[in-house]
Design an enzyme around this catalytic site. Structure first.
Site, mmCIF file in Angstrom:
data_model
loop_
_atom_site.group_PDB
_atom_site.id
_atom_site.type_symbol
_atom_site.label_atom_id
_atom_site.label_comp_id
_atom_site.label_asym_id
_atom_site.label_seq_id
_atom_site.Cartn_x
_atom_site.Cartn_y
_atom_site.Cartn_z
ATOM 1 N N LYS A 1 28.342 -27.308 -8.140
ATOM 2 C CA LYS A 1 29.256 -26.531 -7.306
ATOM 3 C C LYS A 1 30.412 -27.405 -6.861
ATOM 4 O O LYS A 1 30.212 -28.483 -6.288
ATOM 5 C CB LYS A 1 28.538 -25.969 -6.088
ATOM 6 N N ASP B 1 18.674 -17.707 5.972
ATOM 7 C CA ASP B 1 19.034 -16.579 5.104
ATOM 8 C C ASP B 1 17.956 -16.347 4.048
ATOM 9 O O ASP B 1 18.252 -16.155 2.878
ATOM 10 C CB ASP B 1 20.387 -16.814 4.440
ATOM 11 N N ALA C 1 30.997 -17.637 -8.750
ATOM 12 C CA ALA C 1 31.773 -18.148 -7.633
ATOM 13 C C ALA C 1 31.161 -17.657 -6.339
ATOM 14 O O ALA C 1 30.575 -16.580 -6.270
ATOM 15 C CB ALA C 1 33.234 -17.695 -7.739
ATOM 16 N N MET D 1 31.857 -21.010 -1.004
ATOM 17 C CA MET D 1 32.236 -22.418 -0.942
ATOM 18 C C MET D 1 33.059 -22.862 -2.128
ATOM 19 O O MET D 1 33.811 -23.827 -2.039
ATOM 20 C CB MET D 1 30.983 -23.292 -0.852
ATOM 21 N N GLY D 2 32.927 -22.205 -3.250
ATOM 22 C CA GLY D 2 33.670 -22.641 -4.423
ATOM 23 C C GLY D 2 33.094 -22.110 -5.709
ATOM 24 O O GLY D 2 32.319 -21.153 -5.713
#
Length: 796
Positions: free
Chosen positions: A50, A144, A30, A33-34
């Site tokens: 996802k 990132d 997880a 976002m989900g």
């Protein structure tokens, strides 16, 4: 983010069983976002899927931005990145699917096995720079880039989690309260609210390379606040880096964005030779030995257990296997139904591993550097998933639920496949993006669960392998005809075609046949292997898809003439030429045509195309070199030569190199000629307007043979000769470059190993007939076919 995860968990009652056309079979983890699941397409292909959290899905602005990000991500298609598989931003819930990728994160590799020497770091940097080039070309900024967002594969690194935001929309992400970036790898402008663009990713790239070379980031460790302050106001600590690498990293870490090099500049600096070490560092990333040996074996260790195929079933732990003589290609799939199981062979010659670093140890001091020669082989370290073993200052990725194992039971390994077309997986905070890194059939990413127990790891002790000298034969397999195709090494097997009208799978460690499939005509097509499927062109007017484990046919795509071209696989699409004057794009899963392009009259396409940055490059017998849009098949440009272009081109450094009546260097974007050379330039006996063989480009050098008797090393930018080697007969074999050595065959009935810098012969292996195909190097072994009906495995 979820490629290479170590552990799956069974589905909870509230989890969906179907999303879109994908069947959900397990939980992966997880994130912000989900929930991320392992799914299966209708054809059985694994995907990372996802499902967006309901509260985010109800946010109209989030949905709009999510849709924009997916659209932008679809445009990313480079050598070390690719595109989105499927998505429904308007669905209930919103979701996105990517091809599932097993792999080892850079953070895990460095944390577990210590810092790398300069050569492998520069090779890594070249691959990451090329990935960023493709990402930026699509208008996307990563924001990132960090060790846990870099996957290591035997054929090069993969950047994941890109597609967070385009530069012009960077501020929109803060609307949802998400923080983008990781302390110690974020650029000063990210921390001070400045404009974020490609230069921000260059800063992060410099930090990643510093971490890889030193075992700790350039701004040390500590609290996020301390790391932020050092990144903005203090100079990085690069004292542990060797001088050449230090200069490159320091330039990337300049405080002002406009003082940092561009990604194109970095590619040139890391690929340009600067002595033997730098030249070796940037040689072909498609060779299996671009990483340090212990890391190479760690990548292979993730290949022993199949992915779950049905809900509620987690693969049983696989027994530990000793490294094979063809590492990094441990057998990927069980033997076929008519084959006997093959026991694990002894460790390969010359392979050793550094001891695993104890939990919590400083990676910079826990073990020897990768250029040393430790004597033990160690089990893979705790933290088998991406982001598990990062520096203390980098937040770990969310932990997946853990499937525990009895005490003393070795954790399951994952199966990681070989790939000819280039891929990876990406799932990002602002948008989730897929990188198409395919894995072999049923391969997965079940690994050591770091949350289940002791950090102690028992070393695996193996019987010392027999010593072999470079150039010494390991085995030879005899087919029923001349071998005019290069071998493909994947799944612990060597795949190739023969003039006896068959395609073979041979055990890479022992040379014993696993299966053979008759095709009804000679095979000139080199197989491509991905996702447990072998793809090969056949002279019976078709493209075949075979099960890589058993040879069983999955589908056939029919053409109007012979298919002698080798297939190229990119983003789930096969590109292959045909003697019917067409280049075809075929769906790799279904075998259905997506488009075809018709060349001019007599324009047979005999050799493999190359797919780079969303463009398909290939040659034709109509005296043309073509560039087509990979998605639509529309022509971008065509370059006219003085004769047929019947050998595969190569793309490197923004140029396409192709052989015809001359050796041409053409701009990859425009098709404009940079230079063209004939043999007259070299002032050697018999030099004239001769044909060259297929070129290979590595480290800013073009290596190519000719139809007379020579191998050349030429400056890739200018075509200026660096050295020439006389084989004594025609050189139709495309050179392969690995570990500072050029491997090339000749009609003089020899396979040669030449020093890549000087051109001096290291050794020559004699065969009983001409060697006209390109050698393949994997795990310290070179595999090559010959007209004497044999495929040889030779110690490098």
């Amino acid at each position: 983010m979820w490629a290479g995860r170590a552990v799956f968990d069974i589905l909870e009652p509230e989890d969906p069983r179907q999303v879109g056309r994908y069947r959900i079979v397990a939980r992966i983890g997880a994130g912000g976002m989900g929930q991320v699941y392992l799914g299966r397409s209708p054809g059985g292909r694994p995907v990372a899927l996802k499902v967006v959290r309901p509260e985010l899905a109800r946010d109209g602005e989030f949905r709009r931005r999510f849709a924009r990000e997916v659209t932008a991500a679809r445009r990313v298609n480079g050598a070390f990145t690719a595109g989105v598989v499927d998505a429904d931003p308007e669905g209930s819930p919103a979701w996105l699917a990517t091809v599932y990728v097993s792999g080892v994160s850079l953070g895990e590799a460095v944390s577990g096995h210590g810092p790398w020497a300069a050569g492998p770091v520069l090779a890594l940097g070249a691959g990451l720079a090329e990935a960023l080039e493709a990402i930026h070309a699509a208008g996307v900024v990563h924001r990132d880039l960090k060790p846990s967002n870099v996957l290591l594969a035997s054929d090069g690194p993969r950047v994941i989690d890109f597609g967070i935001s385009t530069a012009s929309e960077a501020s929109a992400l803060t609307h949802t309260g998400m923080t983008i970036g990781t302390p110690g790898f974020m650029s000063p402008e990210q921390l001070t609210g400045g404009s974020i663009g490609p230069a921000s990713d260059v800063f992060a790239l410099g930090a990643v390379l510093a971490y890889t070379a030193a075992g700790v980031g350039p701004f040390g460790s500590g609290t996020p606040h301390a790391l932020h302050f050092r990144a903005v106001y203090e100079q990085p600590d690069l004292g542990a880096l060797p001088p050449g690498l230090r200069e490159i990293v320091a330039a990337c870490l300049a405080k002002e964005p406009d003082r940092r090099p561009t990604v194109a500049d970095l590619l040139h600096r890391m690929a340009a030779p600067a002595g033997a070490e730098a030249a070796e560092a940037t040689l072909s990333l498609t060779a299996s030995d671009w990483m340090p040996d212990p890391v190479n074996r760690l990548v292979l260790a993730r290949t022993a257990t199949a992915l779950p195929r049905a809900p509620g079933r987690i693969p049983d732990p696989a027994p530990p296997a000793a490294p094979t003589p063809t590492a990094p290609d441990v057998p990927a799939v069980p033997p076929g139904p008519t084959s006997d199981a093959v026991p694990a062979p002894p460790a390969p010659p010359g392979i050793s591993s550094s001891p695993t670093a104890p939990a919590g140890a400083d990676p910079a001091t826990a073990g020897p550097r990768m250029d040393e020669a430790p004597t033990r082989t160690a089990d893979h370290p705790a933290g088998g998933g991406i982001g598990r073993s990062e520096p203390a200052h980098e937040p770990a990725d969310p932990e997946p639920l853990v499937h525990s194992y009895p005490a003393g039971t070795p954790p399951p390994m994952t199966r990681r496949g070989a790939l000819l077309a280039l891929t990876g997986t990406a799932l990002a905070a602002g948008a989730v993006v897929a990188v198409w890194k395919t894995s072999d059939g049923g391969s997965g990413s079940v690994g050591s669960p770091s949350a289940v127990g002791s950090s102690a790891r028992r070393p695996v002790r193996t019987t010392p392998p027999p010593h072999r000298n470079p150039g010494e034969q390991i085995w030879a397999f005899t087919s029923g005809g001349e071998v005019h195709t290069s071998a493909t090494v994947a799944n612990g097997m060597v795949y190739f075609g023969s003039n006896d009208q068959s395609v073979y799978a041979v055990d890479a460690a022992t040379g014993k046949q696993r299966w053979a499939v008759p095709t009804g005509n000679v095979v000139y097509s080199t197989p491509a292997v991905a996702n447990g499927v072998l793809y090969v062109g056949t002279a019976d007017n078709g493209l075949w898809a075979l099960d890589a484990a058993t040879g069983k046919k999955r589908w056939t795509f029919h053409t109007e003439s012979l298919v002698n071209s080798s297939p190229a696989l990119a983003a789930g699409v096969l590109y292959i030429g045909c003697d019917d004057e067409r280049l075809y794009a075929v769906d790799a899963e279904t075998g259905k045509q997506r488009w075809n392009f018709r060349c001019k009259k007599d324009g047979m396409v005999d050799e493999a195309p190359v797919v780079v940055n969303g463009t398909v490059y290939f040659g034709s017998d109509d005296n043309s070199l073509y560039a087509l849009d990979a998605t639509t098949g529309k022509k971008r440009w065509a370059f006219t030569t003085g004769d047929s272009v019947d050998l595969r081109p190569v793309v490197a450094g923004g140029r396409v190199y192709a052989s015809s009546d001359r050796l041409y260097a053409v701009d990859a974007a425009t098709g404009k000629q940079h230079w063209a050379l004939t043999g007259q330039k070299y002032k050697i006996p018999g030099a004239g307007y001769r044909h060259f063989g297929a070129p290979t480009v590595a480290g800013g050098v073009v290596y190519v043979g000719d139809e007379i008797q020579y191998v050349f090393a030429l400056d890739a930018a200018t075509g200026k000769k660096r050295w020439t080697f006389d084989t004594g007969n025609s050189v139709l074999s495309a050179p392969t470059v690995a570990g500072g050595v050029v491997y090339v065959g000749s009609d003089a009935k020899n396979l040669y190993a030449l020093d890549a810098v000087s051109g001096k012969k290291r050794w020559a292996f004699p065969t009983d007939a001409e060697v006209q195909v390109s050698p393949r190097v994997s795990g310290g072994v070179v595999y090559v076919g010959s007209n004497d009906y044999k495929v040889y495995a030779i110690q490098t």
